[in-house]
Design a protein around this motif. Structure first.
Motif, PDB file in Angstrom:
ATOM      1  N   ASN A   1       0.809  -1.229   0.000  1.00  0.00           N
ATOM      2  CA  ASN A   1       0.000   0.000   0.000  1.00  0.00           C
ATOM      3  C   ASN A   1       0.840   1.276   0.000  1.00  0.00           C
ATOM      4  OD1 ASN A   1      -3.032  -0.510   0.222  1.00  0.00           O
ATOM      5  ND2 ASN A   1      -2.193  -1.987   1.672  1.00  0.00           N
ATOM      6  N   TRP A   2       2.068   1.186   0.525  1.00  0.00           N
ATOM      7  CA  TRP A   2       2.877   2.405   0.648  1.00  0.00           C
ATOM      8  C   TRP A   2       3.613   2.757  -0.643  1.00  0.00           C
ATOM      9  CZ3 TRP A   2       1.279   0.716   5.334  1.00  0.00           C
ATOM     10  CH2 TRP A   2       1.032   1.690   6.302  1.00  0.00           C
ATOM     11  N   ILE A   3       3.612   1.837  -1.594  1.00  0.00           N
ATOM     12  CA  ILE A   3       4.397   2.076  -2.809  1.00  0.00           C
ATOM     13  C   ILE A   3       3.885   3.319  -3.543  1.00  0.00           C
ATOM     14  CG2 ILE A   3       5.066   1.070  -5.049  1.00  0.00           C
ATOM     15  CD1 ILE A   3       4.795  -1.700  -3.381  1.00  0.00           C
ATOM     16  N   GLU A   4       2.579   3.455  -3.609  1.00  0.00           N
ATOM     17  CA  GLU A   4       2.023   4.632  -4.289  1.00  0.00           C
ATOM     18  C   GLU A   4       1.414   5.644  -3.328  1.00  0.00           C
ATOM     19  OE1 GLU A   4      -0.596   2.517  -6.918  1.00  0.00           O
ATOM     20  OE2 GLU A   4       0.698   2.997  -8.620  1.00  0.00           O
ATOM     21  N   ASN A   5       1.344   5.280  -2.052  1.00  0.00           N
ATOM     22  CA  ASN A   5       0.654   6.156  -1.085  1.00  0.00           C
ATOM     23  C   ASN A   5       1.472   6.425   0.167  1.00  0.00           C
ATOM     24  OD1 ASN A   5      -2.027   6.227  -2.495  1.00  0.00           O
ATOM     25  ND2 ASN A   5      -1.841   4.026  -2.145  1.00  0.00           N
ATOM     26  N   PRO A   6       2.530   7.220   0.080  1.00  0.00           N
ATOM     27  CA  PRO A   6       3.341   7.483   1.280  1.00  0.00           C
ATOM     28  C   PRO A   6       2.598   8.320   2.314  1.00  0.00           C
ATOM     29  CG  PRO A   6       4.117   8.798  -0.576  1.00  0.00           C
ATOM     30  CD  PRO A   6       3.042   7.906  -1.119  1.00  0.00           C
ATOM     31  N   GLN A   7       1.431   8.860   1.929  1.00  0.00           N
ATOM     32  CA  GLN A   7       0.696   9.753   2.836  1.00  0.00           C
ATOM     33  C   GLN A   7      -0.277   9.016   3.749  1.00  0.00           C
ATOM     34  OE1 GLN A   7      -0.050   9.084  -0.232  1.00  0.00           O
ATOM     35  NE2 GLN A   7      -2.222   9.337  -0.688  1.00  0.00           N
ATOM     36  N   ILE A   8      -0.267   7.686   3.737  1.00  0.00           N
ATOM     37  CA  ILE A   8      -1.203   6.929   4.592  1.00  0.00           C
ATOM     38  C   ILE A   8      -1.058   7.361   6.059  1.00  0.00           C
ATOM     39  CG2 ILE A   8      -1.668   4.615   5.558  1.00  0.00           C
ATOM     40  CD1 ILE A   8      -0.924   3.500   2.766  1.00  0.00           C
ATOM     41  N   GLU A   9      -2.220   7.600   6.687  1.00  0.00           N
ATOM     42  CA  GLU A   9      -2.181   8.087   8.080  1.00  0.00           C
ATOM     43  C   GLU A   9      -2.569   6.986   9.066  1.00  0.00           C
ATOM     44  OE1 GLU A   9      -3.606  12.211   9.039  1.00  0.00           O
ATOM     45  OE2 GLU A   9      -4.452  11.997   7.023  1.00  0.00           O
TER      46      GLU A   9
END
Ligand code: KG4
Ligand code: ZN
Length: 360
Positions: A122-130
Protein backbone atom coordinates in the motif's frame (compact mmCIF):
# COMPACT_ATOMS: atom_id res chain seq x y z
CA UNK A 1 18.93 4.44 0.13
CA UNK A 2 18.74 1.59 -2.41
CA UNK A 3 17.11 -1.66 -1.28
CA UNK A 4 17.06 -5.03 -3.04
CA UNK A 5 13.87 -6.92 -2.12
CA UNK A 6 13.68 -10.73 -2.33
CA UNK A 7 10.49 -12.84 -2.13
CA UNK A 8 10.38 -16.64 -2.47
CA UNK A 9 7.88 -17.77 0.16
CA UNK A 10 5.51 -19.76 -2.07
CA UNK A 11 5.58 -20.32 -5.83
CA UNK A 12 6.84 -16.90 -6.95
CA UNK A 13 10.49 -15.92 -7.26
CA UNK A 14 10.75 -12.16 -7.18
CA UNK A 15 13.41 -9.46 -6.93
CA UNK A 16 12.83 -5.71 -6.83
CA UNK A 17 14.92 -2.57 -6.49
CA UNK A 18 13.53 0.51 -4.75
CA UNK A 19 15.10 3.83 -3.91
CA UNK A 20 13.88 5.48 -0.72
CA UNK A 21 14.28 9.07 0.38
CA UNK A 22 12.64 10.84 3.33
CA UNK A 23 9.24 9.20 3.54
CA UNK A 24 8.90 8.22 -0.12
CA UNK A 25 9.97 5.32 -2.26
CA UNK A 26 10.57 5.05 -5.96
CA UNK A 27 10.13 1.68 -7.63
CA UNK A 28 13.07 1.03 -9.98
CA UNK A 29 12.27 -2.56 -10.95
CA UNK A 30 10.04 -5.49 -9.99
CA UNK A 31 10.66 -8.89 -11.60
CA UNK A 32 8.38 -11.85 -10.79
CA UNK A 33 8.86 -15.38 -12.12
CA UNK A 34 6.09 -17.82 -11.32
CA UNK A 35 6.02 -21.59 -11.55
CA UNK A 36 2.22 -21.45 -11.84
CA UNK A 37 2.15 -23.10 -15.28
CA UNK A 38 4.05 -26.04 -13.84
CA UNK A 39 1.60 -26.32 -10.94
CA UNK A 40 -1.35 -26.28 -13.34
CA UNK A 41 -0.12 -29.58 -14.76
CA UNK A 42 0.00 -31.09 -11.26
CA UNK A 43 -3.28 -29.47 -10.12
CA UNK A 44 -1.66 -27.58 -7.23
CA UNK A 45 1.62 -26.50 -5.70
CA UNK A 46 4.00 -29.36 -4.94
CA UNK A 47 6.47 -27.73 -2.49
CA UNK A 48 9.56 -29.57 -3.73
CA UNK A 49 8.79 -28.71 -7.37
CA UNK A 50 8.28 -25.05 -6.44
CA UNK A 51 11.66 -24.87 -4.65
CA UNK A 52 13.48 -26.62 -7.53
CA UNK A 53 12.09 -24.06 -9.96
CA UNK A 54 13.02 -21.19 -7.65
CA UNK A 55 16.64 -22.36 -7.51
CA UNK A 56 16.70 -22.03 -11.31
CA UNK A 57 15.03 -18.60 -11.32
CA UNK A 58 16.56 -16.72 -8.40
CA UNK A 59 19.85 -15.51 -9.95
CA UNK A 60 18.35 -14.57 -13.37
CA UNK A 61 15.51 -12.74 -11.59
CA UNK A 62 17.95 -10.70 -9.45
CA UNK A 63 20.11 -10.04 -12.51
CA UNK A 64 17.09 -8.79 -14.47
CA UNK A 65 15.91 -6.57 -11.57
CA UNK A 66 19.37 -4.93 -11.40
CA UNK A 67 19.49 -4.44 -15.18
CA UNK A 68 16.03 -2.88 -15.40
CA UNK A 69 16.83 -0.58 -12.45
CA UNK A 70 20.24 0.22 -13.93
CA UNK A 71 21.83 -0.49 -10.57
CA UNK A 72 24.95 -2.55 -9.74
CA UNK A 73 24.75 -5.09 -6.93
CA UNK A 74 27.55 -3.18 -5.14
CA UNK A 75 25.33 -0.04 -5.09
CA UNK A 76 22.58 -1.50 -2.92
CA UNK A 77 22.52 -0.50 0.75
CA UNK A 78 20.56 -3.45 2.13
CA UNK A 79 18.62 -6.61 1.21
CA UNK A 80 15.00 -6.82 2.40
CA UNK A 81 14.10 -10.49 2.58
CA UNK A 82 10.99 -12.58 3.26
CA UNK A 83 12.07 -15.08 5.95
CA UNK A 84 8.58 -16.50 6.72
CA UNK A 85 5.87 -17.68 6.74
CA UNK A 86 5.85 -19.97 3.74
CA UNK A 87 7.13 -23.24 2.33
CA UNK A 88 10.47 -24.15 3.91
CA UNK A 89 12.19 -25.18 0.65
CA UNK A 90 11.02 -22.02 -1.10
CA UNK A 91 11.98 -19.72 1.79
CA UNK A 92 15.46 -21.27 1.94
CA UNK A 93 16.13 -20.32 -1.69
CA UNK A 94 15.66 -16.64 -0.87
CA UNK A 95 17.29 -16.80 2.56
CA UNK A 96 20.46 -18.55 1.39
CA UNK A 97 20.79 -16.30 -1.67
CA UNK A 98 20.41 -13.18 0.49
CA UNK A 99 22.96 -14.48 2.99
CA UNK A 100 25.50 -15.18 0.24
CA UNK A 101 25.12 -11.65 -1.20
CA UNK A 102 25.25 -10.17 2.30
CA UNK A 103 28.43 -12.07 3.22
CA UNK A 104 30.17 -11.36 -0.07
CA UNK A 105 29.34 -7.64 -0.32
CA UNK A 106 29.08 -6.88 3.38
CA UNK A 107 25.50 -5.54 3.05
CA UNK A 108 22.96 -5.96 5.87
CA UNK A 109 19.71 -7.92 5.65
CA UNK A 110 16.31 -6.59 6.77
CA UNK A 111 14.23 -9.71 7.62
CA UNK A 112 10.57 -9.20 6.66
CA UNK A 113 7.45 -11.11 7.64
CA UNK A 114 5.70 -11.96 4.35
CA UNK A 115 2.32 -10.87 5.69
CA UNK A 116 3.69 -7.49 6.81
CA UNK A 117 5.21 -7.25 3.33
CA UNK A 118 1.70 -7.60 1.82
CA UNK A 119 0.46 -4.65 3.90
CA UNK A 120 3.35 -2.45 2.70
CA UNK A 121 2.33 -2.87 -0.95
CA UNK A 122 0.00 0.00 0.00
CA UNK A 123 2.88 2.40 0.65
CA UNK A 124 4.40 2.08 -2.81
CA UNK A 125 2.02 4.63 -4.29
CA UNK A 126 0.65 6.16 -1.09
CA UNK A 127 3.34 7.48 1.28
CA UNK A 128 0.70 9.75 2.84
CA UNK A 129 -1.20 6.93 4.59
CA UNK A 130 -2.18 8.09 8.08
CA UNK A 131 -2.29 6.12 11.33
CA UNK A 132 -4.13 4.59 13.07
CA UNK A 133 -4.87 2.24 10.20
CA UNK A 134 -6.79 -1.01 10.00
CA UNK A 135 -5.07 -3.53 7.73
CA UNK A 136 -6.94 -6.47 6.22
CA UNK A 137 -4.59 -9.12 4.83
CA UNK A 138 -6.48 -11.53 2.60
CA UNK A 139 -4.49 -14.15 0.75
CA UNK A 140 -4.59 -17.85 -0.06
CA UNK A 141 -3.38 -18.76 3.41
CA UNK A 142 -4.41 -15.83 5.62
CA UNK A 143 -7.34 -13.65 6.58
CA UNK A 144 -6.04 -11.31 9.24
CA UNK A 145 -7.21 -8.01 10.64
CA UNK A 146 -4.60 -5.75 12.23
CA UNK A 147 -4.44 -2.40 13.95
CA UNK A 148 -1.44 -0.30 12.90
CA UNK A 149 -0.50 2.61 15.14
CA UNK A 150 2.72 3.35 13.26
CA UNK A 151 5.39 1.64 11.18
CA UNK A 152 6.28 -1.62 12.90
CA UNK A 153 3.56 -1.01 15.50
CA UNK A 154 1.05 -3.73 14.66
CA UNK A 155 -1.54 -5.49 16.77
CA UNK A 156 -3.36 -8.56 15.53
CA UNK A 157 -7.12 -8.12 16.12
CA UNK A 158 -8.29 -11.41 14.64
CA UNK A 159 -7.77 -14.05 12.01
CA UNK A 160 -9.55 -16.97 10.45
CA UNK A 161 -10.40 -19.99 12.55
CA UNK A 162 -10.32 -22.34 9.57
CA UNK A 163 -10.04 -21.56 5.85
CA UNK A 164 -8.71 -18.25 4.55
CA UNK A 165 -10.84 -16.13 2.20
CA UNK A 166 -8.56 -16.97 -0.75
CA UNK A 167 -8.71 -20.63 0.19
CA UNK A 168 -12.52 -20.46 0.08
CA UNK A 169 -12.29 -19.04 -3.46
CA UNK A 170 -9.66 -21.62 -4.45
CA UNK A 171 -11.41 -24.69 -3.00
CA UNK A 172 -14.81 -23.67 -4.40
CA UNK A 173 -13.23 -23.09 -7.82
CA UNK A 174 -11.50 -26.44 -7.64
CA UNK A 175 -14.83 -28.09 -6.98
CA UNK A 176 -15.92 -26.63 -10.30
CA UNK A 177 -12.77 -27.94 -11.96
CA UNK A 178 -10.77 -24.75 -12.13
CA UNK A 179 -7.10 -24.77 -11.28
CA UNK A 180 -5.29 -22.61 -8.73
CA UNK A 181 -5.70 -19.66 -8.32
CA UNK A 182 -9.48 -19.94 -8.24
CA UNK A 183 -10.28 -16.38 -7.10
CA UNK A 184 -9.81 -14.68 -10.48
CA UNK A 185 -11.88 -17.40 -12.24
CA UNK A 186 -14.78 -17.12 -9.76
CA UNK A 187 -14.63 -13.31 -10.08
CA UNK A 188 -14.77 -13.56 -13.88
CA UNK A 189 -17.79 -15.91 -13.92
CA UNK A 190 -19.47 -13.86 -11.19
CA UNK A 191 -19.63 -10.80 -13.48
CA UNK A 192 -22.64 -12.30 -15.27
CA UNK A 193 -24.26 -13.61 -12.08
CA UNK A 194 -26.99 -12.49 -9.73
CA UNK A 195 -25.97 -12.58 -6.03
CA UNK A 196 -29.53 -13.00 -4.75
CA UNK A 197 -30.44 -16.35 -6.27
CA UNK A 198 -28.51 -18.41 -3.72
CA UNK A 199 -28.73 -17.66 -0.02
CA UNK A 200 -25.23 -18.50 1.12
CA UNK A 201 -24.24 -17.94 4.78
CA UNK A 202 -22.02 -15.07 6.01
CA UNK A 203 -20.16 -16.91 8.78
CA UNK A 204 -19.39 -14.90 11.94
CA UNK A 205 -20.54 -11.66 10.33
CA UNK A 206 -22.27 -10.56 13.54
CA UNK A 207 -19.82 -11.99 16.06
CA UNK A 208 -18.42 -9.60 18.67
CA UNK A 209 -14.80 -10.29 17.82
CA UNK A 210 -12.66 -9.82 14.72
CA UNK A 211 -12.39 -13.50 13.88
CA UNK A 212 -13.36 -15.08 10.56
CA UNK A 213 -14.48 -18.52 9.38
CA UNK A 214 -14.94 -19.59 5.78
CA UNK A 215 -15.11 -23.39 5.81
CA UNK A 216 -18.90 -23.43 6.39
CA UNK A 217 -19.41 -21.13 3.42
CA UNK A 218 -17.35 -23.48 1.27
CA UNK A 219 -19.56 -26.40 2.38
CA UNK A 220 -22.73 -24.40 1.64
CA UNK A 221 -21.36 -23.59 -1.83
CA UNK A 222 -20.61 -27.28 -2.35
CA UNK A 223 -24.17 -28.27 -1.37
CA UNK A 224 -25.76 -25.60 -3.57
CA UNK A 225 -23.59 -26.67 -6.50
CA UNK A 226 -24.28 -30.35 -5.98
CA UNK A 227 -28.03 -29.69 -5.84
CA UNK A 228 -27.90 -28.22 -9.32
CA UNK A 229 -25.21 -30.18 -11.08
CA UNK A 230 -24.60 -33.87 -11.03
CA UNK A 231 -21.21 -33.61 -12.71
CA UNK A 232 -18.54 -32.50 -10.28
CA UNK A 233 -14.82 -32.73 -10.83
CA UNK A 234 -14.45 -35.73 -8.54
CA UNK A 235 -17.06 -37.63 -10.53
CA UNK A 236 -15.18 -37.24 -13.78
CA UNK A 237 -13.17 -40.42 -14.41
CA UNK A 238 -10.25 -38.63 -16.08
CA UNK A 239 -9.36 -36.02 -13.47
CA UNK A 240 -7.37 -34.06 -16.04
CA UNK A 241 -10.69 -33.03 -17.57
CA UNK A 242 -11.82 -30.11 -15.46
CA UNK A 243 -15.46 -29.20 -15.13
CA UNK A 244 -14.65 -25.93 -16.89
CA UNK A 245 -14.18 -27.93 -20.07
CA UNK A 246 -17.49 -29.63 -19.36
CA UNK A 247 -19.10 -26.22 -18.81
CA UNK A 248 -17.87 -24.98 -22.13
CA UNK A 249 -19.15 -27.89 -24.10
CA UNK A 250 -22.04 -29.44 -22.19
CA UNK A 251 -23.89 -26.89 -20.09
CA UNK A 252 -27.12 -25.44 -21.36
CA UNK A 253 -27.73 -21.69 -21.29
CA UNK A 254 -29.80 -22.06 -18.12
CA UNK A 255 -27.14 -24.17 -16.42
CA UNK A 256 -24.47 -21.63 -17.31
CA UNK A 257 -26.56 -18.90 -15.69
CA UNK A 258 -26.85 -21.02 -12.53
CA UNK A 259 -23.07 -21.33 -12.50
CA UNK A 260 -22.63 -17.55 -12.81
CA UNK A 261 -25.18 -16.99 -10.04
CA UNK A 262 -23.40 -19.47 -7.77
CA UNK A 263 -20.07 -17.69 -8.30
CA UNK A 264 -21.54 -14.23 -7.69
CA UNK A 265 -23.34 -15.47 -4.56
CA UNK A 266 -20.08 -16.89 -3.20
CA UNK A 267 -18.09 -13.77 -4.03
CA UNK A 268 -20.72 -11.51 -2.44
CA UNK A 269 -20.83 -13.59 0.74
CA UNK A 270 -17.03 -13.43 1.14
CA UNK A 271 -16.92 -9.70 0.37
CA UNK A 272 -19.80 -8.92 2.79
CA UNK A 273 -18.02 -10.56 5.71
CA UNK A 274 -14.63 -8.97 4.95
CA UNK A 275 -16.04 -5.46 4.52
CA UNK A 276 -18.37 -5.54 7.51
CA UNK A 277 -15.73 -6.78 9.96
CA UNK A 278 -13.06 -4.39 8.68
CA UNK A 279 -15.36 -1.37 8.96
CA UNK A 280 -16.36 -2.43 12.45
CA UNK A 281 -12.69 -2.53 13.49
CA UNK A 282 -12.01 0.82 11.78
CA UNK A 283 -14.83 2.49 13.72
CA UNK A 284 -13.88 0.90 17.03
CA UNK A 285 -10.25 2.08 16.77
CA UNK A 286 -10.98 5.48 15.17
CA UNK A 287 -8.90 4.55 12.16
CA UNK A 288 -7.97 7.19 9.61
CA UNK A 289 -7.13 4.61 6.96
CA UNK A 290 -8.21 1.15 5.83
CA UNK A 291 -5.58 -0.84 3.92
CA UNK A 292 -6.32 -4.06 2.12
CA UNK A 293 -3.63 -6.38 0.77
CA UNK A 294 -2.85 -9.95 -0.33
CA UNK A 295 -4.04 -11.77 -3.45
CA UNK A 296 -7.78 -11.41 -2.66
CA UNK A 297 -7.31 -7.60 -2.46
CA UNK A 298 -7.11 -7.74 -6.28
CA UNK A 299 -10.83 -8.59 -6.26
CA UNK A 300 -12.72 -5.70 -7.86
CA UNK A 301 -15.97 -6.35 -6.02
CA UNK A 302 -14.14 -6.19 -2.69
CA UNK A 303 -12.57 -2.83 -3.64
CA UNK A 304 -15.86 -1.41 -4.95
CA UNK A 305 -17.81 -2.54 -1.89
CA UNK A 306 -15.34 -0.88 0.49
CA UNK A 307 -15.54 2.39 -1.46
CA UNK A 308 -19.33 2.20 -1.58
CA UNK A 309 -19.84 1.39 2.11
CA UNK A 310 -17.47 4.15 3.25
CA UNK A 311 -19.33 6.62 1.04
CA UNK A 312 -22.80 5.33 2.00
CA UNK A 313 -22.12 5.45 5.72
CA UNK A 314 -20.38 8.84 5.36
CA UNK A 315 -17.39 7.62 7.35
CA UNK A 316 -14.30 9.79 7.36
CA UNK A 317 -11.80 7.05 6.56
CA UNK A 318 -9.50 6.80 3.53
CA UNK A 319 -9.49 3.48 1.72
CA UNK A 320 -6.28 2.14 0.14
CA UNK A 321 -5.59 -0.90 -2.03
CA UNK A 322 -2.33 -1.66 -3.86
CA UNK A 323 -2.33 -1.80 -7.65
CA UNK A 324 -3.58 -5.26 -8.62
CA UNK A 325 -0.22 -6.63 -9.80
CA UNK A 326 1.22 -5.83 -6.36
CA UNK A 327 -1.54 -7.67 -4.45
CA UNK A 328 -0.15 -11.11 -5.23
CA UNK A 329 3.35 -12.09 -4.10
CA UNK A 330 6.12 -9.73 -5.22
CA UNK A 331 9.43 -8.39 -3.90
CA UNK A 332 8.51 -4.69 -4.14
CA UNK A 333 6.23 -4.99 -1.11
CA UNK A 334 9.07 -6.67 0.81
CA UNK A 335 11.52 -3.89 -0.15
CA UNK A 336 8.92 -1.26 0.87
CA UNK A 337 8.40 -2.97 4.25
CA UNK A 338 12.21 -2.98 4.66
CA UNK A 339 12.44 0.74 3.98
CA UNK A 340 9.73 1.75 6.45
CA UNK A 341 10.91 -0.77 9.10
CA UNK A 342 14.66 -0.40 8.75
CA UNK A 343 16.04 -2.93 11.24
CA UNK A 344 19.10 -4.37 9.50
CA UNK A 345 20.90 -7.42 10.88
CA UNK A 346 24.02 -9.36 9.83
CA UNK A 347 23.59 -12.52 7.75
CA UNK A 348 24.49 -14.76 10.73
CA UNK A 349 21.20 -13.75 12.41
CA UNK A 350 18.90 -14.73 9.53
CA UNK A 351 17.02 -18.05 9.39
CA UNK A 352 13.91 -19.14 7.51
CA UNK A 353 10.78 -19.45 9.69
CA UNK A 354 7.98 -21.27 7.84
CA UNK A 355 5.57 -20.97 10.79
CA UNK A 356 6.12 -17.25 11.43
CA UNK A 357 2.93 -15.39 12.35
CA UNK A 358 2.41 -11.83 13.47
CA UNK A 359 4.88 -11.62 16.33
CA UNK A 360 3.49 -8.46 17.88
O1 KG4 B 1 -1.09 -13.29 -1.74
P1 KG4 B 1 -1.17 -14.41 -2.69
O2 KG4 B 1 -0.55 -14.24 -4.05
O3 KG4 B 1 -0.51 -15.69 -2.12
C1 KG4 B 1 -0.55 -16.07 -0.81
O4 KG4 B 1 0.31 -15.56 -0.02
O5 KG4 B 1 -1.47 -16.87 -0.50
O6 KG4 B 1 -2.72 -14.76 -2.79
C2 KG4 B 1 -3.23 -15.77 -3.61
C3 KG4 B 1 -4.72 -15.86 -3.38
C4 KG4 B 1 -5.38 -17.06 -4.02
O7 KG4 B 1 -6.24 -17.65 -3.07
C5 KG4 B 1 -6.18 -16.47 -5.18
O8 KG4 B 1 -7.30 -17.23 -5.54
C6 KG4 B 1 -6.55 -15.12 -4.63
O9 KG4 B 1 -5.38 -14.70 -3.93
N1 KG4 B 1 -6.90 -14.13 -5.68
C7 KG4 B 1 -8.14 -13.64 -5.84
C8 KG4 B 1 -8.09 -12.76 -6.96
N2 KG4 B 1 -6.80 -12.75 -7.42
C9 KG4 B 1 -6.09 -13.60 -6.61
N3 KG4 B 1 -9.28 -13.85 -5.15
C10 KG4 B 1 -10.39 -13.20 -5.56
N4 KG4 B 1 -10.42 -12.36 -6.63
C11 KG4 B 1 -9.30 -12.11 -7.35
N5 KG4 B 1 -9.37 -11.27 -8.38
ZN1 ZN C 1 1.39 -13.81 -0.16
Amino acid sequence: MIILGLETSCDETSAAIIEGHDNKIKLLSNVVASSLTLHKTTGGIIPENAAREQIKYIIPVIDEALKVANVNLEDIDAIALTYGPGLIGSLLVGVETAKSISWFLNKPIIPINHMVGHIYANWIENPQIEFPAIALVVSGGHTDLLLMNGHGNLKLLGGTRDDAAGECFDKSARLLGFNYPGGPKIAELAKKGDPKTFKLPRPMIGSHDFEFSFSGLKTAFFNATKAHFSILRNDIPNSKVGWNQVVESKLSKTEKQILYNLCESLQTAIVDVLVKKTLKAALKYNAKSILISGGVAANQKLRDTFELMIMDQKINIKFFAPQKSLCTDNATMVAAAGFYNYNPVSWQKVTADPELYFDY
